[in-house]
Motif scaffolding. Structure first.
Motif, short mmCIF file in Angstrom:
data_model
loop_
_atom_site.label_atom_id
_atom_site.label_comp_id
_atom_site.label_asym_id
_atom_site.label_seq_id
_atom_site.Cartn_x
_atom_site.Cartn_y
_atom_site.Cartn_z
N TRP A 43 -3.72 66.02 40.01
CA TRP A 43 -4.88 66.05 40.77
C TRP A 43 -5.14 64.72 41.42
O TRP A 43 -5.68 64.43 42.56
CB TRP A 43 -5.99 66.69 39.89
N GLU A 46 -3.25 63.61 44.18
CA GLU A 46 -3.39 64.60 45.60
C GLU A 46 -4.69 63.87 46.03
O GLU A 46 -4.94 63.98 47.39
CB GLU A 46 -3.47 65.95 45.20
N TYR A 47 -5.71 63.39 45.48
CA TYR A 47 -7.11 63.56 45.98
C TYR A 47 -7.62 61.94 45.91
O TYR A 47 -8.65 61.48 46.59
CB TYR A 47 -8.20 64.10 45.37
N LEU A 168 -12.08 72.79 44.79
CA LEU A 168 -11.18 71.75 43.94
C LEU A 168 -10.87 72.30 42.74
O LEU A 168 -9.74 71.96 42.27
CB LEU A 168 -11.86 70.31 44.03
#
Length: 176
Positions: A43, A46-47, A168
């Motif tokens: 995560w 990716e963010y 999300l």
């Protein structure tokens, strides 16, 4: 207990079964923790855009301040003296005061222990812009520095609307 088994044999057998059971539970728990860590790393990659270096007491590039316009600190209990032992890097002391910004920082305590007061007073006084998550944090800043300009802001995680969090969020594949 079987009549053919002595009390000692029964206890040994019971203890072995208990140890095997606990061992299996610990192993399952360890797998769950590792799965959660892996999901967190995926995560984050990716963010969240991370730098290739980490600022520590022993790793402070001399030209770091020249590379950025501002430095921002803010996190849950980032200034908690009981967790971080008055770590000056958390107050961005490596940067000139005009480049230091605290965004929704948190002390996680209602008062600063006496052994940290001098350092916290100096570090907070040198911060260009101060904002905190709790009223208690604003009171600490006012008490130590005389500054009444520390804003109390919402925890940044609560600023994202529910719909975006739901997009999300994923169901956990490994639950404790």
């Amino acid at each position: 207990r079987s009549h053919n088994m002595s009390l000692a044999e029964f206890l040994i057998r019971s203890i072995k079964k208990s140890v095997r059971y606990v061992g299996r539970r610990l192993l399952a728990s360890d797998k769950s923790v590792n799965a959660r860590r892996a999901a967190f790393r995926r995560w984050t990659s990716e963010y969240i855009r991370e730098t290739s270096f980490c600022v520590t007491r022993t790793n402070l590039p001399r030209d770091l301040s020249d590379s950025y316009d501002f430095f921002v600190v803010g996190s849950d209990q980032v200034w908690n003296p009981l967790f971080r032992n008055g770590f000056e890097v958390d107050f961005l002391t490596f940067a000139p005061p005009q480049k230091r910004i605290a965004y929704a920082a948190s002390f996680g305590v209602n008062h600063i222990p006496i052994e940290y007061i001098d350092a916290y007073t100096r570090w907070l006084s040198e911060m260009h812009f101060l904002s905190v998550r709790e009223e208690a944090g604003a009171r600490i800043i006012a008490t130590l520095t005389g500054r009444d300009d520390a804003l109390v802001l919402l925890d940044p995680t609560l600023m994202l609307p529910k719909e975006k969090w739901l997009r999300l969020a994923r169901s956990a594949s490994a639950k404790p």
